[in-house]
Design a protein around this motif. Structure first.
Motif, PDB file in Angstrom:
ATOM      1  N   LYS A   1       0.922  -1.429  -0.056  1.00  0.00           N
ATOM      2  CA  LYS A   1      -0.009   0.013  -0.006  1.00  0.00           C
ATOM      3  C   LYS A   1       0.759   1.581  -0.172  1.00  0.00           C
ATOM      4  O   LYS A   1       0.540   2.438  -0.858  1.00  0.00           O
ATOM      5  N   TRP A   2       1.940   1.398   0.849  1.00  0.00           N
ATOM      6  CA  TRP A   2       2.738   2.353   0.800  1.00  0.00           C
ATOM      7  C   TRP A   2       3.576   2.692  -0.543  1.00  0.00           C
ATOM      8  O   TRP A   2       3.616   3.803  -1.090  1.00  0.00           O
ATOM      9  N   ALA A   3       4.088   1.284  -1.043  1.00  0.00           N
ATOM     10  CA  ALA A   3       4.721   1.583  -2.181  1.00  0.00           C
ATOM     11  C   ALA A   3       3.783   2.164  -3.478  1.00  0.00           C
ATOM     12  O   ALA A   3       4.435   2.577  -4.568  1.00  0.00           O
ATOM     13  N   SER A   4       2.544   1.832  -3.426  1.00  0.00           N
ATOM     14  CA  SER A   4       1.845   2.130  -4.580  1.00  0.00           C
ATOM     15  C   SER A   4       1.318   3.781  -4.298  1.00  0.00           C
ATOM     16  O   SER A   4       0.569   4.186  -5.353  1.00  0.00           O
ATOM     17  N   GLN A   5       1.616   4.277  -3.365  1.00  0.00           N
ATOM     18  CA  GLN A   5       1.173   5.768  -3.145  1.00  0.00           C
ATOM     19  C   GLN A   5       1.905   6.526  -4.052  1.00  0.00           C
ATOM     20  O   GLN A   5       3.051   6.481  -4.291  1.00  0.00           O
TER      21      GLN A   5
END
Length: 132
Positions: free
Chosen positions: A128-132
Motif C-alpha cells: 500500500k505504501w509503495a503504490s502511493q
C-alpha cells in the motif's frame, strides 16, 4: 552524557515524518549532534535515537566511527539524501531491483493458505505504501 530531544517536523530536514510527526535528536553536552556535512542529526524513532545515544555514551577517550555503526549509517544516509542528485540516483538504482523483490511474488492462496496469509499480514502495508 548523550540525551534525547524530541520535536515536531524539524524545519532543518526534508524527511517524511513518521506516523505521529515526532522526530528525535541527540544532544551531547547540551548541543545537538550534527552529521559530517552539518545537518542536524534527527531520526523518526525513539529506539534508533536511544541506540545512537548509547553509542555516544560508550565513547570514553576517542571517537571511533567503526564502534558506532548506527551513528555512521544514519549520518551517511542523511548526508547522502541531502544531495538531490545522489538521492535521485539512489532511488533509481533501488527501483531497478523492485521487480525482483521477494515481496512481489505471492504464494498461491489455493496451494498454501498459511504462507499466503503470512505474506498478506507482513507485506500488505508495504505494498500500500509503495503504490502511493
Amino acid at each position: 552524557r548523550a540525551t534525547l530531544q524530541q520535536y515536531l517536523n524539524p524545519s532543518s530536514n526534508n524527511h517524511t515524518t513518521n506516523h505521529d510527526g515526532q522526530w528525535y535528536g541527540i544532544t551531547l553536552d547540551g548541543r545537538m549532534l550534527k552529521t559530517p556535512l552539518g545537518t542536524t542529526l534527527s531520526v523518526p524513532s525513539i529506539p534508533l535515537a536511544l541506540s545512537i545515544a548509547s553509542e555516544w555514551d560508550d565513547v570514553h577517550q576517542s571517537i571511533k566511527p567503526a564502534q558506532m555503526p548506527l551513528m555512521t549509517i544514519t549520518c551517511t544516509t542523511i548526508d547522502q539524501f541531502a544531495i538531490p542528485a545522489v538521492r535521485d540516483h539512489t532511488i533509481e538504482e533501488l527501483l531497478r531491483y523492485l521487480r525482483n523483490d521477494t515481496t512481489c511474488y505471492w504464494a498461491d492462496a489455493t496451494e498454501d493458505r498459511v504462507l499466503y496469509r503470512k505474506q498478506v499480514k507482513c507485506w500488505d502495508g508495504l505494498h500500500k505504501w509503495a503504490s502511493q
